[in-house]
Write an enzyme that holds these catalytic residues in place. Structure first.
Site, PDB file in Angstrom:
ATOM      1  N   PHE A   1       9.791 -22.869 -50.940  1.00  0.00           N
ATOM      2  CA  PHE A   1       8.466 -22.117 -51.601  1.00  0.00           C
ATOM      3  C   PHE A   1       8.438 -21.180 -50.531  1.00  0.00           C
ATOM      4  O   PHE A   1       7.626 -21.751 -49.239  1.00  0.00           O
ATOM      5  CB  PHE A   1       7.690 -22.877 -51.823  1.00  0.00           C
ATOM      6  CG  PHE A   1       6.462 -22.171 -52.439  1.00  0.00           C
ATOM      7  CD1 PHE A   1       5.933 -22.114 -53.935  1.00  0.00           C
ATOM      8  CD2 PHE A   1       5.748 -21.197 -51.752  1.00  0.00           C
ATOM      9  CE1 PHE A   1       4.879 -21.484 -54.113  1.00  0.00           C
ATOM     10  CE2 PHE A   1       4.508 -20.206 -52.114  1.00  0.00           C
ATOM     11  CZ  PHE A   1       3.987 -20.387 -53.680  1.00  0.00           C
ATOM     12  N   GLU A   2       8.782 -19.828 -50.640  1.00  0.00           N
ATOM     13  CA  GLU A   2       8.322 -18.944 -49.644  1.00  0.00           C
ATOM     14  C   GLU A   2       8.226 -17.296 -50.353  1.00  0.00           C
ATOM     15  O   GLU A   2       9.278 -17.195 -51.264  1.00  0.00           O
ATOM     16  CB  GLU A   2       8.938 -18.622 -48.467  1.00  0.00           C
ATOM     17  CG  GLU A   2      10.626 -18.325 -48.469  1.00  0.00           C
ATOM     18  CD  GLU A   2      11.290 -18.334 -47.185  1.00  0.00           C
ATOM     19  OE1 GLU A   2      10.793 -18.621 -46.169  1.00  0.00           O
ATOM     20  OE2 GLU A   2      12.388 -17.634 -47.215  1.00  0.00           O
ATOM     21  N   ILE A   3       7.091 -16.827 -50.174  1.00  0.00           N
ATOM     22  CA  ILE A   3       7.053 -15.445 -50.528  1.00  0.00           C
ATOM     23  C   ILE A   3       6.997 -14.628 -49.371  1.00  0.00           C
ATOM     24  O   ILE A   3       6.084 -14.634 -48.664  1.00  0.00           O
ATOM     25  CB  ILE A   3       5.914 -15.168 -51.423  1.00  0.00           C
ATOM     26  CG1 ILE A   3       5.561 -16.356 -52.646  1.00  0.00           C
ATOM     27  CG2 ILE A   3       5.826 -14.040 -52.175  1.00  0.00           C
ATOM     28  CD1 ILE A   3       4.357 -16.503 -53.515  1.00  0.00           C
TER      29      ILE A   3
END
Length: 228
Positions: free
Chosen positions: A100-102
């Protein structure tokens, strides 16, 4: 770590959100994370922080220190070095779980990040130790960005096999279907250490005596109503 952001499919995009198979999102997201980040100048967004298997990153921090010494011009004056190291100055292996990375892709495409990756690539640790993209991205964000450019999306309930994170106020918000009592990572060392370094208010359950929570600790997803 070094090539995804140069892929032709991403050429015309400014941001990307990594979403992997078999993950679950347990809260309504009633805002646009990309707009949220752009309006606030945020470059890197994360949701889970863990410790790495140290046998896979034995020389990563030493190699990083060599780069930082050679290129002090790219190191943020305000950085999160304290999050990466314990009180004795040893590398903790703390990293943002990159499943999970934006990310604002201008960060990964920057000269500073590319120089850091090239330095690591020449050192050979990707092949000889199995340096993963998560610790590499995390160290780069922690050292090359201002802390204000990093955001903890703690309002998003998320499950990745084998770890669940659920907002503390999930029961009162009415927009989540996860059980925060079954979510342990926000009490883990790396998350608490991050909040301490950022001078965030800590919950009574959060303290640095917590065991370093690494991927070896397992959790099963839990949906409210599904098991009742």
């Amino acid at each position: 770590s070094g090539f995804l952001h140069h892929h032709p499919l991403l050429r015309n995009y400014d941001y990307y959100w990594r979403i992997e198979p078999d993950v679950e999102y347990y809260c309504d997201i009633d805002y646009d994370p990309f707009v949220f980040m752009k309006q606030r100048g945020i470059k890197y967004g994360w949701n889970i922080a863990m410790t790495e298997f140290m046998s896979t990153v034995e020389t990563l921090w030493n190699t990083t220190e060599q780069f930082l010494a050679a290129r002090p011009d790219v190191v943020s004056q305000r950085n999160l070095r304290q999050w990466l190291l314990d009180d004795k100055g040893a590398y903790t292996g703390c990293h943002f779980w990159s499943n999970f990375e934006i990310v604002d892709l201008s960060f990964y495409r920057s000269e500073a990040y590319q120089a850091y990756f090239d330095h690591l690539d020449r050192a050979g640790g990707f092949f000889y130790e199995r340096w993963g993209d998560a610790p590499v991205h995390s160290i780069a964000a922690a050292m090359l960005l201002d802390p204000s450019e990093i955001h903890y999306f703690d309002d998003i309930g998320y499950f990745h096999p084998s770890v669940l994170t659920c907002p503390r106020d999930a029961r009162t918000r009415g927009s989540c279907v996860c059980d925060s009592d079954r979510s342990f990572v926000q009490n883990g060392y790396c998350t608490v250490r991050y909040k301490q370094v950022r001078q965030y208010e800590l919950h009574p359950d959060e303290n640095l005596d917590a065991v370093h929570t690494g991927p070896v600790i397992m959790a099963q997803p839990y949906v409210v109503g599904q098991h009742e």
